[in-house]
Design an enzyme around this catalytic site. Structure first.
Site, mmCIF file in Angstrom:
data_model
loop_
_atom_site.group_PDB
_atom_site.id
_atom_site.type_symbol
_atom_site.label_atom_id
_atom_site.label_comp_id
_atom_site.label_asym_id
_atom_site.label_seq_id
_atom_site.Cartn_x
_atom_site.Cartn_y
_atom_site.Cartn_z
ATOM 1 N N GLU A 1 -2.429 -1.038 -1.603
ATOM 2 C CA GLU A 1 -2.388 -0.153 -1.528
ATOM 3 C C GLU A 1 -2.586 0.432 -0.217
ATOM 4 O OE1 GLU A 1 -1.438 2.312 -2.791
ATOM 5 O OE2 GLU A 1 -1.358 1.191 -4.484
ATOM 6 N N TYR A 32 -8.329 8.183 -2.710
ATOM 7 C CA TYR A 32 -6.303 8.380 -3.325
ATOM 8 C C TYR A 32 -7.103 6.154 -3.541
ATOM 9 C CZ TYR A 32 -2.215 5.675 -3.163
ATOM 10 O OH TYR A 32 -1.243 5.001 -3.601
ATOM 11 N N ASP A 64 -0.619 10.035 -4.384
ATOM 12 C CA ASP A 64 -0.618 10.602 -2.666
ATOM 13 C C ASP A 64 0.957 11.422 -2.193
ATOM 14 O OD1 ASP A 64 1.681 9.453 -4.287
ATOM 15 O OD2 ASP A 64 1.726 7.466 -3.061
#
Ligand code: SF4
Length: 357
Positions: free
Chosen positions: A41, A124, A142
């Site tokens: 990520e 996030y 996102d």
């Protein structure tokens, strides 16, 4: 609040069916390991999947878990980040690994509250790692998910604003498939990355029948984007230096805030920023020359600057030459200013000046 007038359960069923059949085979999806998902990520924040895969594999090979990363030295971590850019991400990952090692015995924490305390982990990332690896029922938001939701709901507000982000997070939470948050979140992101692209392929979209933008043919104008930029108010004073033969000095200077690529008269900006506009001694030199008879006051704007433009004329003395030593410069006749200094401002100044003469 936009009313969601279709069955979310049905939407999720279609979405998941599509995802299970079409998802990309990515190494960090092989097992539900929070460390691999965290690394992926962070790498994906500024880099496309295809561009990060090779770096991801090398990184995981050298640092296979939180402990090995926490014990690494910064220089080596940075070496393994080569090609991904934005090196502050690697430094934060290292800080994060050390934090987890010291505070959570090398295991990524399972609560949102604790995850958000890890250096470099924001909403996030925390939501993605926790939901994908531990099935914690929290929705991710996102850029891809924002695009999908805005279109499905025909959300007509600027999605870059904080208030819109808050609203879209609420919608994402409403849509969340509580029984399978891991696959649901990945499916929403995958839909945005594969089908609901900026130029969407609606013809093969699994949730087309639920999409308000598709029904109203607004999918190309949604989402609305654009950061609200605060205008910076400044005064800009052009300093015209006139030689004995009535020519004025123009200079070209790459480092200054405006007119980087063209010749312009030297200028001063108020309020002054920390950075000098010109290299060498020109800034301090301009400050020593008294501004007599400031003229103008034209309104002008450049990017996010709202500018009041003035000009002042001084006689040039050849003794001042060393203040512009080495600079790209030229001396031009007043009547050629419009051509030599290609800005609407040169025309305004010439017009104003001709009225005074
Ligand atoms: Fe996006 Fe088109 Fe699917 Fe709507 S129908 S979600 S606009 S791809």
């Amino acid at each position: 609040m936009i009313k969601i007038d279709h069955s979310i359960a049905k939407f999720n069923k279609f979405l998941l069916k599509w995802y299970n059949k079409n998802k990309r085979n990515l190494p960090f999806r092989e097992k539900k390991d929070p460390y691999s998902i965290w690394i992926s990520e962070i790498m994906l924040q500024q880099t496309r999947v295809n561009a990060m895969l090779a770096s991801y594999s090398k990184f995981i090979f050298r640092f296979p878990d939180i402990e090995s990363l926490a014990n690494a030295d910064e220089e080596e971590v940075l070496r393994h980040w080569k090609g991904l850019g934005y090196y502050s991400r690697a430094i934060n990952l290292l800080k994060g690994a050390k934090y987890i090692s010291e505070n959570h015995s090398n295991s990524f924490p399972k609560s949102l509250e604790e995850a958000l305390k890890i250096p470099g982990v924001g909403q996030y990332t925390a939501r993605a790692v926790l939901s994908i690896s531990y099935d914690v029922p929290i929705a991710v938001l996102d850029g891809n998910v924002k695009r999908v939701l805005s279109r499905v709901l025909e959300f007509k507000e600027n999605i870059d604003l904080n208030l819109s982000h808050k609203k879209l997070q609420e919608y994402a939470d409403n849509f969340l498939n509580q029984e399978d948050p891991s696959n649901h979140n990945q499916a929403m992101m995958e839909l945005g990355a594969m089908i609901c692209l900026p130029n969407p392929t609606c013809a093969i979209c699994p949730v087309q029948s639920f999409c308000k933008s598709f029904s109203n043919n607004t999918q190309l104008s949604i989402p609305l984007t654009g950061k609200e930029k605060k205008k910076i108010e400044i005064e800009l004073i052009f300093r015209f230096f006139e030689s004995e033969d009535k020519k004025v000095l123009l200079i070209k200077e790459k480092s200054r805030r405006f007119f980087k690529k063209v010749y312009s008269p030297p200028f001063q900006i108020q309020p002054k920023s920390n950075k000098n506009e010109f290299t060498g001694s020109l800034d301090s030199f301009l400050e020593t020359i008294e501004i007599k008879n400031k003229q103008g006051g034209f309104k002008h704007s450049i990017t996010n600057h709202s500018i009041k433009v003035y000009y002042a004329i001084n006689k040039w003395d050849n003794k001042l030459e060393n203040n512009i030593y080495g600079m790209e410069r030229k001396w031009v006749k007043w009547e050629d200013l419009g051509e030599e200094f290609p800005s609407s401002l040169s025309k305004k100044i010439l017009k104003f000046r001709s009225r005074l003469e």
